[in-house]
Design a protein around this motif. Structure first.
Motif, PDB file in Angstrom:
ATOM      1  N   ALA A 107       0.830  -1.211   0.000  1.00 43.13           N
ATOM      2  CA  ALA A 107       0.000   0.000   0.000  1.00 43.13           C
ATOM      3  C   ALA A 107       0.863   1.258   0.000  1.00 43.13           C
ATOM      4  CB  ALA A 107      -0.928  -0.001   1.212  1.00 43.13           C
ATOM      5  N   ASP A 108       1.969   1.222   0.751  1.00 41.26           N
ATOM      6  CA  ASP A 108       2.860   2.380   0.799  1.00 41.26           C
ATOM      7  C   ASP A 108       3.455   2.663  -0.590  1.00 41.26           C
ATOM      8  OD1 ASP A 108       4.404   4.386   2.442  1.00 41.26           O
ATOM      9  OD2 ASP A 108       6.080   3.244   1.613  1.00 41.26           O
ATOM     10  N   TYR A 109       3.911   1.602  -1.269  1.00 45.48           N
ATOM     11  CA  TYR A 109       4.468   1.776  -2.621  1.00 45.48           C
ATOM     12  C   TYR A 109       3.396   2.245  -3.598  1.00 45.48           C
ATOM     13  CZ  TYR A 109       9.084  -0.187  -1.631  1.00 45.48           C
ATOM     14  OH  TYR A 109      10.357  -0.388  -1.158  1.00 45.48           O
ATOM     15  N   HIS A 110       2.201   1.667  -3.472  1.00 44.26           N
ATOM     16  CA  HIS A 110       1.138   2.043  -4.417  1.00 44.26           C
ATOM     17  C   HIS A 110       0.637   3.471  -4.164  1.00 44.26           C
ATOM     18  CE1 HIS A 110       0.363  -2.391  -5.498  1.00 44.26           C
ATOM     19  NE2 HIS A 110       0.963  -1.775  -6.497  1.00 44.26           N
ATOM     20  N   GLU A 111       0.670   3.933  -2.922  1.00 44.65           N
ATOM     21  CA  GLU A 111       0.300   5.330  -2.656  1.00 44.65           C
ATOM     22  C   GLU A 111       1.342   6.293  -3.245  1.00 44.65           C
ATOM     23  OE1 GLU A 111      -0.346   5.203   1.539  1.00 44.65           O
ATOM     24  OE2 GLU A 111      -2.504   4.871   1.326  1.00 44.65           O
ATOM     25  N   LYS A 112       2.612   5.869  -3.230  1.00 46.54           N
ATOM     26  CA  LYS A 112       3.640   6.670  -3.925  1.00 46.54           C
ATOM     27  C   LYS A 112       3.366   6.671  -5.428  1.00 46.54           C
ATOM     28  CE  LYS A 112       7.631   6.272  -0.778  1.00 46.54           C
ATOM     29  NZ  LYS A 112       7.130   5.532   0.371  1.00 46.54           N
ATOM     30  N   ALA A 113       2.952   5.491  -5.944  1.00 50.55           N
ATOM     31  CA  ALA A 113       2.623   5.391  -7.375  1.00 50.55           C
ATOM     32  C   ALA A 113       1.473   6.333  -7.731  1.00 50.55           C
ATOM     33  CB  ALA A 113       2.261   3.952  -7.736  1.00 50.55           C
ATOM     34  N   ILE A 114       0.495   6.462  -6.823  1.00 49.54           N
ATOM     35  CA  ILE A 114      -0.630   7.393  -7.047  1.00 49.54           C
ATOM     36  C   ILE A 114      -0.113   8.821  -7.202  1.00 49.54           C
ATOM     37  CG2 ILE A 114      -2.623   8.501  -5.924  1.00 49.54           C
ATOM     38  CD1 ILE A 114      -3.344   5.764  -4.776  1.00 49.54           C
ATOM     39  N   LYS A 115       0.813   9.206  -6.328  1.00 51.19           N
ATOM     40  CA  LYS A 115       1.366  10.571  -6.357  1.00 51.19           C
ATOM     41  C   LYS A 115       1.988  10.875  -7.722  1.00 51.19           C
ATOM     42  CE  LYS A 115       5.262  13.212  -4.583  1.00 51.19           C
ATOM     43  NZ  LYS A 115       6.505  13.139  -3.813  1.00 51.19           N
ATOM     44  N   TYR A 116       2.791   9.934  -8.217  1.00 50.27           N
ATOM     45  CA  TYR A 116       3.470  10.184  -9.499  1.00 50.27           C
ATOM     46  C   TYR A 116       2.527  10.009 -10.685  1.00 50.27           C
ATOM     47  CZ  TYR A 116       7.679  10.398  -6.695  1.00 50.27           C
ATOM     48  OH  TYR A 116       8.607  10.770  -5.763  1.00 50.27           O
ATOM     49  N   ALA A 117       1.540   9.123 -10.554  1.00 52.52           N
ATOM     50  CA  ALA A 117       0.534   8.988 -11.617  1.00 52.52           C
ATOM     51  C   ALA A 117      -0.250  10.291 -11.757  1.00 52.52           C
ATOM     52  CB  ALA A 117      -0.405   7.828 -11.313  1.00 52.52           C
ATOM     53  N   ASP A 118      -0.571  10.918 -10.620  1.00 51.26           N
ATOM     54  CA  ASP A 118      -1.282  12.210 -10.661  1.00 51.26           C
ATOM     55  C   ASP A 118      -0.429  13.286 -11.336  1.00 51.26           C
ATOM     56  OD1 ASP A 118      -3.439  11.082  -9.425  1.00 51.26           O
ATOM     57  OD2 ASP A 118      -3.002  11.876  -7.432  1.00 51.26           O
ATOM     58  N   GLU A 119       0.894  13.209 -11.142  1.00 55.34           N
ATOM     59  CA  GLU A 119       1.779  14.193 -11.781  1.00 55.34           C
ATOM     60  C   GLU A 119       1.771  14.050 -13.304  1.00 55.34           C
ATOM     61  OE1 GLU A 119       5.752  14.411 -10.261  1.00 55.34           O
ATOM     62  OE2 GLU A 119       5.091  14.659  -8.178  1.00 55.34           O
ATOM     63  N   THR A 120       1.590  12.809 -13.791  1.00 51.61           N
ATOM     64  CA  THR A 120       1.543  12.605 -15.248  1.00 51.61           C
ATOM     65  C   THR A 120       0.247  13.127 -15.851  1.00 51.61           C
ATOM     66  OG1 THR A 120       0.486  10.410 -15.171  1.00 51.61           O
ATOM     67  CG2 THR A 120       2.905  10.501 -14.999  1.00 51.61           C
ATOM     68  N   LYS A 121      -0.823  13.247 -15.016  1.00 53.60           N
ATOM     69  CA  LYS A 121      -2.145  13.683 -15.475  1.00 53.60           C
ATOM     70  C   LYS A 121      -2.754  12.718 -16.495  1.00 53.60           C
ATOM     71  CE  LYS A 121      -1.209  18.553 -14.521  1.00 53.60           C
ATOM     72  NZ  LYS A 121      -1.117  19.923 -15.048  1.00 53.60           N
ATOM     73  N   ALA A 370       7.823  -5.473  10.764  1.00 51.89           N
ATOM     74  CA  ALA A 370       8.906  -5.484   9.770  1.00 51.89           C
ATOM     75  C   ALA A 370       8.573  -4.557   8.600  1.00 51.89           C
ATOM     76  CB  ALA A 370       9.148  -6.906   9.266  1.00 51.89           C
ATOM     77  N   GLN A 371       7.306  -4.585   8.203  1.00 59.49           N
ATOM     78  CA  GLN A 371       6.896  -3.735   7.082  1.00 59.49           C
ATOM     79  C   GLN A 371       6.978  -2.255   7.454  1.00 59.49           C
ATOM     80  OE1 GLN A 371       3.430  -5.180   4.562  1.00 59.49           O
ATOM     81  NE2 GLN A 371       3.317  -6.628   6.260  1.00 59.49           N
ATOM     82  N   MET A 372       6.565  -1.934   8.678  1.00 51.77           N
ATOM     83  CA  MET A 372       6.648  -0.539   9.122  1.00 51.77           C
ATOM     84  C   MET A 372       8.107  -0.078   9.165  1.00 51.77           C
ATOM     85  SD  MET A 372       3.557   0.394   9.371  1.00 51.77           S
ATOM     86  CE  MET A 372       3.775   1.993  10.103  1.00 51.77           C
ATOM     87  N   GLN A 373       8.978  -1.003   9.649  1.00 51.51           N
ATOM     88  CA  GLN A 373      10.405  -0.672   9.670  1.00 51.51           C
ATOM     89  C   GLN A 373      10.934  -0.497   8.251  1.00 51.51           C
ATOM     90  OE1 GLN A 373      12.578  -2.146  12.746  1.00 51.51           O
ATOM     91  NE2 GLN A 373      14.394  -1.122  12.003  1.00 51.51           N
ATOM     92  N   ALA A 374      10.471  -1.370   7.350  1.00 51.59           N
ATOM     93  CA  ALA A 374      10.903  -1.285   5.951  1.00 51.59           C
ATOM     94  C   ALA A 374      10.442   0.032   5.328  1.00 51.59           C
ATOM     95  CB  ALA A 374      10.355  -2.467   5.155  1.00 51.59           C
ATOM     96  N   ILE A 375       9.198   0.445   5.648  1.00 48.08           N
ATOM     97  CA  ILE A 375       8.680   1.720   5.135  1.00 48.08           C
ATOM     98  C   ILE A 375       9.553   2.870   5.627  1.00 48.08           C
ATOM     99  CG2 ILE A 375       6.771   3.378   5.337  1.00 48.08           C
ATOM    100  CD1 ILE A 375       4.871   0.956   5.282  1.00 48.08           C
ATOM    101  N   TYR A 376       9.923   2.788   6.921  1.00 52.21           N
ATOM    102  CA  TYR A 376      10.793   3.827   7.485  1.00 52.21           C
ATOM    103  C   TYR A 376      12.125   3.876   6.740  1.00 52.21           C
ATOM    104  CZ  TYR A 376      14.170   5.964  10.651  1.00 52.21           C
ATOM    105  OH  TYR A 376      15.185   6.737  11.171  1.00 52.21           O
ATOM    106  N   GLU A 377      12.702   2.661   6.504  1.00 50.63           N
ATOM    107  CA  GLU A 377      13.987   2.594   5.802  1.00 50.63           C
ATOM    108  C   GLU A 377      13.868   3.111   4.373  1.00 50.63           C
ATOM    109  OE1 GLU A 377      17.032   1.858   6.855  1.00 50.63           O
ATOM    110  OE2 GLU A 377      16.252   1.654   8.886  1.00 50.63           O
ATOM    111  N   VAL A 378      12.765   2.721   3.707  1.00 55.05           N
ATOM    112  CA  VAL A 378      12.541   3.168   2.328  1.00 55.05           C
ATOM    113  C   VAL A 378      12.416   4.688   2.277  1.00 55.05           C
ATOM    114  CG1 VAL A 378      10.869   3.191   0.425  1.00 55.05           C
ATOM    115  CG2 VAL A 378      11.537   1.027   1.469  1.00 55.05           C
ATOM    116  N   ASP A 379      11.599   5.233   3.199  1.00 53.79           N
ATOM    117  CA  ASP A 379      11.415   6.696   3.234  1.00 53.79           C
ATOM    118  C   ASP A 379      12.721   7.408   3.555  1.00 53.79           C
ATOM    119  OD1 ASP A 379       8.778   6.474   2.574  1.00 53.79           O
ATOM    120  OD2 ASP A 379       8.035   6.612   4.637  1.00 53.79           O
ATOM    121  N   ARG A 380      13.495   6.799   4.498  1.00 57.80           N
ATOM    122  CA  ARG A 380      14.782   7.398   4.865  1.00 57.80           C
ATOM    123  C   ARG A 380      15.732   7.405   3.666  1.00 57.80           C
ATOM    124  NH1 ARG A 380      19.618   5.761   6.748  1.00 57.80           N
ATOM    125  NH2 ARG A 380      18.989   3.581   6.799  1.00 57.80           N
TER     126      ARG A 380
END
Length: 650
Positions: A107-121, A370-380
């Motif tokens: 979900a975290d990756y797909h929400e990032k995908a939403i952000k960039y998909a919106d930028e493409t219009k 583990a996923q929350m930690q991974a999200i933190y690491e990814v964001d970092r």
């Protein structure tokens, strides 16, 4: 009825490959990763990394390590900062995480995908990202959030008639209604999706929605109708030779028949499921079939047969670590022991079921952590990349600023030097032009005495050879011409009509003087406004005079003088044509008379034209003389072509 079937159907409708080949040799994989450096074009590299990440995904999933292809793709995409590329990267990684049940990360990756998909219009990409995020939240059992994403995806897909995403959204909303007990709403959505899939000839989508309708009707207790839909779905999957689809349908049929207490039909369907599942890599379906067969035998009172199949399910699940199936198998085994009166073993099985239930909860909590930690690491890591990019951009901006300063200073100095050069050059040109103008005025002033001298000579001859009345008429025209010439020669340019008017007066005088031995004709192009076109005064007259006195007066018979004026852009062309004796014969006559001097009017006019050429910095001011001849080479006259730059009043 097991909840696993809709889950697998959803995997199929999203086009996720369950069987992905992966390399066994890690050195080969990393050599493959190194080969990305040889690819040209960063976008090509990102797409290649994503493809390889999907190909070798199970290799890394099995070892519970991060996929280096995906990690490299993220780093490169962040460097590129192209919205479409970033969407592709985060969308694919999100799908990969969902396939291994890491729904929070997905979900975290797909929400990032939403952000960039919106930028493409691009509404197509925006719908894909939202559908995938909706699926993630549905797996996390958050139906309201899932519904919100799928509904927005549906609106976007309908806006651009994206049938694939319309079907996914409608099917997903149907599954949400199914999981929340809104079976009638679920049926409505599945029927819409089914119709769209049929219209677009997507047989796999047809099979999935037929199966989903079966689940909905089974939940409503309409078992016969549910069985009918399962059979229809089975027929399509058989036609597609889809082993997993057939296994799901046979298991669903077995469950429905079991609920109808038609155990014979149930066992037949479940055994067929086992036959099909041999060709399916995901062994959880085999474990599920064993479990359902065991439940059928238990309900039939055949406890030994039931326990045999329960044990088959347990053995397979322990080997593959299917904790959920182990929980369900021990729970079913506890019920079977209880039904046969063996309460001690029933209690032992129930305890084991609870152990696996607790194990599942612990695993779920650990996985979420583990996923929350991974999200933190990814964001970092993303923030580090962004900071590095920011620092790089700042350095580039400083470098550009310094370059701009240097270029600006250099440009200013160059402009100063060039400006100074052109100023000095312009000043010199202006001085030269003024000198040339003075020369031109001097030459123009020479025309007056020259022309007056010639005209007075003509009057003198005319008076001695004609009567006084005609001499008086001649003198009147001459005085008018003199006044006009004195007026015109005060100006650098006069209008064409004034020049032609003075030329006509002059020609009239010459006709009288020569006893009408020639005629003249002046023609002006229709596209010329004589009052607007400005030319130097007395520029044509010397050539006309030359044509009369050296060409026409010596001709036997009637002479003809033609003057034709035409204009192209800012260039005037004047043709002075006579049918006289030609230049060669005129020269012979001059030599016989001992006249060797050159015409003063011609000399002055040539000097004027040369100065006009210099002042206007043009090659368009020219005079050319053409000798006219007949077919036998005899002279038939002369044509003078005068080309002049002109000015306009407006």
């Amino acid at each position: 009825m097991t909840k696993l079937l809709p889950f697998v159907l959803l995997l199929l409708i999203l086009g996720i490959k369950v069987d992905i080949s992966f390399a066994q040799d890690s050195s080969l994989i990393f050599r493959t990763l190194d080969s990305a450096r040889n690819l040209r074009g960063d976008t090509v590299k990102v797409n290649w990394l994503l493809e390889k990440g999907k190909t070798y995904g199970r290799y890394f999933d099995k070892r519970k390590t991060e996929n280096p292809f995906f990690q490299e793709a993220v780093t490169l995409a962040q460097h590129l900062r192209i919205a479409r590329t970033l969407f592709n990267v985060y969308n694919e990684i999100g799908i990969a995480k969902r396939n291994i049940s890491e729904y929070i990360l997905a979900a975290d990756y797909h929400e990032k995908a939403i952000k960039y998909a919106d930028e493409t219009k691009e509404d197509h990409l925006r719908a894909i990202a939202r559908n995938n995020t909706g699926v993630d939240y549905r797996r996390m059992e958050k139906p309201l959030k899932a519904f919100d994403y799928h509904f927005k995806a549906l609106q976007l897909a309908e806006k651009v008639n994206d049938v694939r995403n319309i079907c996914v959204a409608i099917n997903s909303i149907g599954n949400i209604n199914l999981s929340t007990g809104k079976y009638e709403d679920a049926i409505s959505h599945f029927e819409k999706a089914l119709q769209l899939e049929r219209e677009n000839n997507n047989d796999l989508g047809v099979a999935i929605n037929l199966g989903n309708l079966g689940y909905a009707y089974q939940y409503l207790g309409k078992l016969d109708r549910a069985i009918d839909y399962y059979k229809k779905s089975l027929a399509v999957n058989t036609q597609l030779d889809n082993a997993m689809g057939k296994a799901i349908c046979y298991n669903a049929l077995g469950d429905a028949y079991k609920e109808k207490k038609d155990y014979t039909q149930a066992l037949d369907a479940l055994n067929k499921a086992l036959e099909v599942e041999v060709g399916v890599d995901d062994k959880i379906h085999i474990a599920e079939s064993y479990l359902n067969i065991g439940k059928c035998f238990s309900l039939m009172g055949k406890h030994e047969d039931a326990r045999k199949y329960f044990q088959e399910c347990i053995d397979l699940s322990q080997h593959w670590r299917f904790n959920y199936m182990l929980q369900e198998a021990y729970k079913a085994l506890a019920s079977d022991y209880k039904a046969s009166g063996d309460f001690r073993r029933s209690l032992e099985s129930a305890d084991k079921s609870l152990v696996y239930k607790d194990s599942i909860l612990d695993e779920k909590s650990a996985l979420e952590l583990a996923q929350m930690q991974a999200i933190y690491e990814v964001d970092r890591k993303d923030n580090q990349i962004k900071m590095l990019e920011h620092d790089k951009q700042l350095n580039e901006l400083r470098t550009r600023r310094n370059v701009v300063y240097m270029l600006s200073l250099s440009g200013f100095l160059i402009m100063l030097a060039v400006g100074g050069f052109f100023y000095i050059r312009h000043r010199n040109l202006e001085t030269k032009k003024q000198t040339l103008q003075l020369e031109l005025r001097s030459l123009r002033a020479q025309m007056n005495p020259h022309f007056i001298f010639n005209s007075l000579s003509s009057i003198h001859r005319f008076i001695w050879s004609n009567n006084q009345e005609e001499a008086s008429d001649y003198l009147t025209k001459f005085s008018r011409l003199m006044r006009m010439i004195l007026d015109n020669t005060q100006y650098t340019f006069i209008s064409l009509n004034k020049e032609l008017e003075s030329l006509r007066l002059y020609l009239d005088l010459e006709q009288l003087r020569c006893n009408n031995i020639f005629e003249y004709k002046i023609t002006v192009s229709d596209d010329i406004n004589e009052e607007e076109v400005m030319i130097p005064p007395m520029i044509i007259q010397p050539y006309v005079e030359n044509a009369i006195w050296h060409g026409l007066v010596h001709k036997s018979g009637k002479g003809l003088l033609e003057i034709a004026v035409s204009l192209k852009d800012r260039t005037l062309t004047c043709l002075v044509t006579d049918n006289g004796i030609g230049r060669k014969k005129a020269m012979e006559i001059k030599e016989k008379k001992g006249q060797t001097h050159r015409s003063m009017g011609m000399k002055v006019t040539e000097g004027r034209i040369d100065l006009i050429r210099k002042i206007n910095n043009t090659k368009e001011a020219t005079v050319s003389i053409t000798d006219l001849e007949d077919n036998e080479g005899r002279a038939t006259g002369t044509m003078v072509t005068i080309v002049l730059p002109v000015e306009f009043i407006f």
